[in-house]
Design a protein around this motif. Sequence first.
Motif, PDB file in Angstrom:
ATOM      1  N   VAL A  14       0.843  -1.193   0.000  1.00  0.00           N
ATOM      2  CA  VAL A  14       0.000   0.000   0.000  1.00  0.00           C
ATOM      3  C   VAL A  14       0.880   1.245   0.000  1.00  0.00           C
ATOM      4  N   GLY A  15       0.445   2.264  -0.732  1.00  0.00           N
ATOM      5  CA  GLY A  15       1.226   3.494  -0.757  1.00  0.00           C
ATOM      6  C   GLY A  15       0.649   4.527  -1.694  1.00  0.00           C
ATOM      7  N   ASP A  16       1.499   5.480  -2.053  1.00  0.00           N
ATOM      8  CA  ASP A  16       1.083   6.540  -2.959  1.00  0.00           C
ATOM      9  C   ASP A  16       1.159   6.032  -4.401  1.00  0.00           C
ATOM     10  N   SER A  31      -2.927   1.533  -4.270  1.00  0.00           N
ATOM     11  CA  SER A  31      -2.230   2.821  -4.303  1.00  0.00           C
ATOM     12  C   SER A  31      -3.239   3.953  -4.199  1.00  0.00           C
ATOM     13  N   ALA A  35      -1.187  10.559  -2.062  1.00  0.00           N
ATOM     14  CA  ALA A  35      -1.328  10.329  -0.618  1.00  0.00           C
ATOM     15  C   ALA A  35      -0.069  10.745   0.139  1.00  0.00           C
ATOM     16  N   ILE A  40      -2.346   7.976   4.431  1.00  0.00           N
ATOM     17  CA  ILE A  40      -2.230   6.518   4.594  1.00  0.00           C
ATOM     18  C   ILE A  40      -2.556   6.136   6.035  1.00  0.00           C
ATOM     19  N   LYS A  43      -6.330   6.041   6.247  1.00  0.00           N
ATOM     20  CA  LYS A  43      -6.986   5.002   5.449  1.00  0.00           C
ATOM     21  C   LYS A  43      -6.660   3.577   5.913  1.00  0.00           C
ATOM     22  N   LEU A  44      -5.457   3.367   6.413  1.00  0.00           N
ATOM     23  CA  LEU A  44      -4.972   2.014   6.687  1.00  0.00           C
ATOM     24  C   LEU A  44      -5.798   1.217   7.700  1.00  0.00           C
ATOM     25  N   VAL A  60       4.342  -0.851   3.388  1.00  0.00           N
ATOM     26  CA  VAL A  60       3.831   0.508   3.247  1.00  0.00           C
ATOM     27  C   VAL A  60       4.911   1.368   2.594  1.00  0.00           C
ATOM     28  N   VAL A  62       5.443   5.097   1.433  1.00  0.00           N
ATOM     29  CA  VAL A  62       4.842   6.426   1.524  1.00  0.00           C
ATOM     30  C   VAL A  62       5.897   7.438   1.942  1.00  0.00           C
TER      31      VAL A  62
END
Length: 102
Positions: A14-16, A31, A35, A40, A43-44, A60, A62
């Motif tokens: 997960v990330g930008d 993605s 972000a 993050i 949202k996480l 992660v 970010v």
Amino acid sequence: MQPLTLFPPTTLIVGDSIARGIRFFNAITRSFPGATVADITTKLPGFLQSLPPSIHRIIVHVGTNDTAHKQSELTKRDFKSLLHIPQCTGKSFFFKRICYQR
């Protein structure tokens, strides 16, 4: 009903927007273009609840969008908040931050 897969996913990436193109076997990639660390962090927790139980590793990526703001103390505070999320999940977390300097 979704068909069962032979190898269920074990990893969430997960990330930008940089995470958008990342693909690995047994991984789900999510993605959020633009972000920041704070985005993050927000949202996480909700996103983790919707994951299949086979996911036990979270990567992660970010911080890239935060460097453009040049507010290191704010970014540091946001990272501290993000680092509190793994404590109660029972999952392994790995954090990757890209920092571009010009």
